[in-house]
Scaffold this active site. Structure first.
Site, mmCIF file in Angstrom:
data_model
loop_
_atom_site.group_PDB
_atom_site.id
_atom_site.type_symbol
_atom_site.label_atom_id
_atom_site.label_comp_id
_atom_site.label_asym_id
_atom_site.label_seq_id
_atom_site.Cartn_x
_atom_site.Cartn_y
_atom_site.Cartn_z
ATOM 1 N N PHE A 28 53.429 55.473 -3.269
ATOM 2 C CA PHE A 28 52.648 56.157 -2.180
ATOM 3 C C PHE A 28 51.687 55.267 -1.651
ATOM 4 O O PHE A 28 50.990 54.132 -2.121
ATOM 5 C CB PHE A 28 51.762 57.049 -3.045
ATOM 6 C CG PHE A 28 51.070 58.395 -2.203
ATOM 7 C CD1 PHE A 28 51.885 59.228 -1.656
ATOM 8 C CD2 PHE A 28 49.668 58.115 -1.846
ATOM 9 C CE1 PHE A 28 51.445 60.138 -0.612
ATOM 10 C CE2 PHE A 28 49.264 58.855 -1.028
ATOM 11 C CZ PHE A 28 49.978 60.138 -0.404
ATOM 12 N N ASP A 53 50.195 57.312 -11.528
ATOM 13 C CA ASP A 53 49.985 58.201 -10.738
ATOM 14 C C ASP A 53 50.795 59.377 -11.012
ATOM 15 O O ASP A 53 52.109 59.542 -10.609
ATOM 16 C CB ASP A 53 50.043 57.777 -9.194
ATOM 17 C CG ASP A 53 49.568 58.438 -8.140
ATOM 18 O OD1 ASP A 53 49.655 59.750 -8.534
ATOM 19 O OD2 ASP A 53 49.051 57.938 -6.971
ATOM 20 N N TYR A 69 45.899 69.609 -6.147
ATOM 21 C CA TYR A 69 46.383 70.372 -5.006
ATOM 22 C C TYR A 69 47.905 70.909 -4.783
ATOM 23 O O TYR A 69 48.079 71.572 -4.033
ATOM 24 C CB TYR A 69 45.570 70.213 -3.878
ATOM 25 C CG TYR A 69 45.969 68.675 -3.230
ATOM 26 C CD1 TYR A 69 47.125 68.495 -2.552
ATOM 27 C CD2 TYR A 69 44.926 67.811 -3.493
ATOM 28 C CE1 TYR A 69 47.244 67.070 -2.278
ATOM 29 C CE2 TYR A 69 45.026 66.433 -3.055
ATOM 30 C CZ TYR A 69 46.400 65.947 -2.509
ATOM 31 O OH TYR A 69 46.649 64.881 -2.118
ATOM 32 N N LYS A 70 48.626 70.011 -5.458
ATOM 33 C CA LYS A 70 50.210 69.939 -5.513
ATOM 34 C C LYS A 70 50.738 71.158 -6.436
ATOM 35 O O LYS A 70 50.364 72.233 -6.559
ATOM 36 C CB LYS A 70 50.865 68.725 -5.674
ATOM 37 C CG LYS A 70 50.300 67.497 -4.491
ATOM 38 C CD LYS A 70 50.799 66.203 -4.698
ATOM 39 C CE LYS A 70 50.381 65.509 -3.470
ATOM 40 N NZ LYS A 70 50.589 64.318 -3.432
ATOM 41 N N ARG A 88 62.426 67.267 2.382
ATOM 42 C CA ARG A 88 62.169 67.247 0.875
ATOM 43 C C ARG A 88 61.665 68.721 0.698
ATOM 44 O O ARG A 88 60.997 69.725 1.452
ATOM 45 C CB ARG A 88 60.680 66.549 0.963
ATOM 46 C CG ARG A 88 60.403 65.981 -0.441
ATOM 47 C CD ARG A 88 59.442 65.093 -0.578
ATOM 48 N NE ARG A 88 58.231 65.938 0.023
ATOM 49 C CZ ARG A 88 56.934 65.304 -0.245
ATOM 50 N NH1 ARG A 88 56.883 64.192 -0.961
ATOM 51 N NH2 ARG A 88 55.868 65.904 0.234
#
Ligand SMILES: *Cc1c(COP(=O)(O)O)cnc(C)c1O
Length: 380
Positions: free
Chosen positions: A123, A165, A190-191, A340
């Protein structure tokens, strides 16, 4: 035309058998018939959060004001950290909730003081934070538990001094940090944890390392005695030293129902459903999209994938626009050519997965995506 698995009947039967199906009712679903497949970027709103935030604003902020700090706010980072610890298989005093994932990455990479090995597919924040970090202290290996593009799982058992991560893994995978003796970790809430837009992140430091590592951002919340207001910095013992400053209380309060729902559903059941959903989406892809130039880039072996399915197509950007704007399907686009689909197991149904692929087929068949501009803009 369609074989058995592609029928609505099959999907409905799978939903009926789903032991987690009742968790859908605990989340807000709007009036519009939207197929939301982006829970890996921003999870849905738990119903309980609405009343809780209302109370946080009217009662706690509105009436209790500064007294709120001694009525629960001050210990929120640790209390919620202990809940995250349950979800990631760590001990309660090894996790705190604070800052953003990017900032926590910086703190832990600096604290480790080692040469960092990152992969170019990591990321962006992970890459930017670690760039050119060299040391004679040995190596810190950065591990993205789930590749945010392809959904591929990392090799969890390589060992060594690692910083994980967990952003795309927490809430959908058994992580067992304690059993695997992972040194350091960070991740988003928040995912898949449904903590709300921009909800603070978490940070994990293995117990035996906590007092050996120093937070590079010396803030008063990380001090041993913040309310001495002492001129010199003395790090708090344990995980508290990784705090920095006053936390965003409203965002922390908003996060708790998402954590509670995840704990209630249980990681084993969530993982089992996540595998069933991704397996189903891949099977539907093969059945229904065979005539089109699509390819599943997510591993077909469920033991090697997280909870999203990425489908490659040269026109991925315009197809994503067509799905969102004409068909109420919300996946996301990852450059250069991936669509995705994040399948959050706590609230996504088999029927939604089926309908998403049926609508994707309609877009490919009609080529309706050609009506959209190839120019990319905004948040994708
Ligand atoms: C989503 C994500 C982040 C986000 O970091 P923020 O600081 O919250 O913007 C970081 N790392 C990974 C692997 C992610 O998937």
């Amino acid at each position: 035309m369609d074989t058995l698995i592609a029928t609505a009947h099959y999907a409905i039967a799978a939903d009926r058998r789903d032991p987690l199906r009742h968790f859908r009712d605990r989340f807000v679903f709007g009036e519009e018939p939207m197929l939301y497949m982006d829970g890996n970027s921003l999870g849905r709103l738990p119903k309980v959060t609405i009343g809780l935030l209302h109370d946080a604003i009217e009662e706690q902020w509105g009436r209790r004001l500064i007294r709120g700090w001694n009525e629960g706010w001050y210990t929120l980072s640790r209390r919620l950290g202990a809940k995250v610890a349950t979800i990631i298989g760590a001990r309660p005093h090894e996790v705190v909730v604070c800052d953003s994932t990017s900032v926590n990455l910086f703190k832990l990479v600096e604290a480790a003081g080692r040469t960092v090995a990152a992969a170019p597919t990591d990321f962006p924040s992970d890459l930017y934070v670690v760039r050119d970090r060299q040391s004679t202290n040995g190596e810190l290996r950065l591990v993205n538990a789930v590749d945010f593009r392809s959904g591929t799982l990392a090799d969890f058992d390589r060992g060594g001094f690692e910083l994980w991560d967990l952003s795309h893994a927490v809430g959908v995978l058994p992580l067992d940090l304690t059993r695997r003796r992972v040194a350091l970790a960070v991740g988003c809430t928040y995912k898949y944890l449904n903590g709300g837009p921009g909800a603070p992140a978490f940070l994990y430091v293995r117990e035996d390392l906590q007092n050996q590592l120093a937070n590079p951002i010396r803030g008063w919340f990380g001090h041993a005695r913040p309310f001495d207001f002492a001129p010199d910095y003395e790090p708090a013992p344990g995980i508290d030293r990784f705090l920095v400053g006053t936390p965003p209380v409203l965002s922390l309060l908003a996060m708790e129902p998402g954590l509670d729902l995840t704990i209630e559903a249980g990681i084993p059941a969530l993982r089992a459903k996540s595998i069933a959903l991704t397996e189903y989406m891949i099977a539907l892809h093969d059945e229904l999209l065979a005539p089109f130039a699509t390819e599943v880039v997510t591993p077909r072996d469920p033991a090697l994938r997280g909870s999203h399915v990425s489908i490659r197509h040269p026109e991925a950007w315009r197809i994503t626009r067509a799905l969102i704007e004409q068909h109420q399907v919300i996946p996301d686009f990852r450059a250069p050519d991936l669509i995705r689909f994040g399948l959050a197991p706590i609230y996504t149904s088999f029927e939604e997965v089926r309908d998403a692929i049926v609508r994707l087929r309609a877009v490919l068949k009609s080529r309706s995506y050609l009506a959209f501009s190839a120019e990319r803009e905004g948040v994708t």
